[in-house]
Enzyme design. Structure first.
Site, PDB file in Angstrom:
ATOM      1  N   TRP A  91       0.818  -1.209   0.000  1.00 56.43           N
ATOM      2  CA  TRP A  91       0.000   0.000   0.000  1.00 56.43           C
ATOM      3  C   TRP A  91       0.849   1.255   0.000  1.00 56.43           C
ATOM      4  CZ3 TRP A  91      -4.540  -0.690  -1.759  1.00 56.43           C
ATOM      5  CH2 TRP A  91      -5.196  -1.927  -1.558  1.00 56.43           C
ATOM      6  N   LYS A 116     -11.964  -1.631   7.156  1.00 56.59           N
ATOM      7  CA  LYS A 116     -11.166  -2.598   7.907  1.00 56.59           C
ATOM      8  C   LYS A 116     -11.585  -2.614   9.381  1.00 56.59           C
ATOM      9  CE  LYS A 116      -8.259  -2.737   4.293  1.00 56.59           C
ATOM     10  NZ  LYS A 116      -8.022  -3.898   3.427  1.00 56.59           N
ATOM     11  N   ASP A 172      -1.287   6.763   6.646  1.00 58.67           N
ATOM     12  CA  ASP A 172      -2.379   5.958   6.113  1.00 58.67           C
ATOM     13  C   ASP A 172      -2.683   4.907   7.170  1.00 58.67           C
ATOM     14  OD1 ASP A 172      -4.062   4.142   4.932  1.00 58.67           O
ATOM     15  OD2 ASP A 172      -2.761   3.684   3.227  1.00 58.67           O
TER      16      ASP A 172
END
Length: 369
Positions: A109, A203, A179
């Protein structure tokens, strides 16, 4: 939710969209047809109706309480997930700055974030973990961060590789951009050095469709007036997340998750302890398996959210996933770039689910060792 429906639920170890607290799902079910006091479903309610405005204000206030967010930070709710933030962060915070932004590339990511940021300005990759397939995080000496960097960017938890920062790093003055999509609200945050933190909800904080951005006031001044309207953080702050029609149902569900964290769990310190205890059940078993289960992440950098490991062969891994599904343990297949198994044990995963997985792992090793 009916007793029958609840009994049919499996333990969902998917990396996202992920498990939600049962109490939240049950509350949403009760309120779906008509939100108490408003005579209509939240799905039907205008984003400018007082009912939704109350939910929006409550969600922001709960976030401030749970995370102890200082007054000089603004909270907005956007769409587009982390991929849009890969671009919005440099568009707003990097354009026009004299220094490059430092990026820590610690997994899939953050690597994607680097690729997008390079389109908007100067980027320095302060650390790249590719050589070891992103199985660990850098030491302070390895990163060698520039204290004058436009900002310092990291992904606090890499879902695919299963590595995680357990605290906010020291940048020497450069604003820290995080993030936190896959570990948001799993522990308290120290905002001393944070300039911006964002998280897509699916999530740990709610359903897919809403992204929370928390940004310090001084960084808002970097957003230039010539930016496309939706991409300008200032517009969303000015319009209190109503610049366009927000994802109303997703924000409502996030509100329920935040209430669950506050009232049922007892706050983020209690949540953090619960998460550490759950992860230990699996990591202790992996470490005690005499190499049958081999963790991907180095022990010092293991994630509390995503436990990644391999078995002696791909055939056994395939069997492990199939047998797990038959036992009501869903979503255990690892990402193709790492392979093996990935057990995502986010906030809402009950300890009973982790215990059931640990029991299955012991039995599987005994039968297939």
């Amino acid at each position: 939710m009916s007793t029958t429906a609840a009994a049919q639920r499996v333990f969902n170890f998917s990396p996202g969209p992920a498990v939600l607290p049962l109490a939240v799902l049950e509350q949403a079910q009760r309120d779906l047809v008509s939100l108490p006091g408003y005579g209509m479903s939240i799905l039907e309610m205008s984003h400018r109706a007082q009912g939704f405005l109350d939910i929006l204000a409550s969600t922001k206030q709960l976030l401030r309480e749970l995370l102890a967010i200082p007054a000089n930070y603004q909270i907005v709710f956007l769409q587009g997930g982390s991929r849009l933030q890969f671009s919005m962060v440099p568009i707003n915070l990097l354009r026009g700055q004299g220094e490059a932004a430092d990026y820590l590339s610690t997994g899939s990511w953050s690597k994607m974030a680097v690729d997008e940021a390079k389109r908007e300005g100067q980027v320095r990759i302060a650390y790249d973990g590719k050589a070891t397939n992103y199985d660990r995080l850098p030491t302070a000496a390895e990163a060698g961060l520039n204290p004058k960097a436009a900002y310092t960017y990291l992904c606090s938890n890499e879902t695919i590789q299963g590595v995680q920062f357990d605290k906010e790093i020291e940048t020497g003055g450069s604003p820290l951009v995080i993030d936190a999509s896959s570990d948001f609200l799993h522990r308290p945050l120290d905002f001393k050095n944070i300039g911006l933190v964002y998280a897509c909800a699916q999530k740990n904080a709610g359903p897919a469709g809403v992204t929370c951005v928390i940004i310090r006031d001084d960084l808002l001044e970097r957003s230039q007036d010539n930016l496309p309207g939706y991409l300008n953080y200032k517009n969303h702050v000015k319009e209190d997340s109503l610049y366009n029609t927000p994802p109303t149902f997703a924000i409502y569900l996030m509100n329920l998750v935040l209430r669950w964290l506050k009232d049922d769990v007892g706050g983020l310190a209690a949540m953090h302890k619960r998460n550490k205890d759950k992860a230990a059940l699996l990591y202790d078993l992996i470490d005690g398996s005499n190499g049958y289960f081999k963790g991907h992440a180095q022990p010092a950098n293991r994630s509390l959210m995503n436990v990644t490991f391999r078995l002696p062969s791909e055939a056994l891994e395939k069997k492990f996933c199939k047998d797990g599904e038959d036992r009501g343990l869903d979503g255990l297949k690892g990402h193709r770039s790492v392979g093996g198994i990935r057990a995502s044990i986010y906030n809402a995963m009950p300890v009973e689910g982790v215990k059931e997985l640990a029991s299955f792992m012991r039995e599987f090793q005994k039968s297939n060792g």
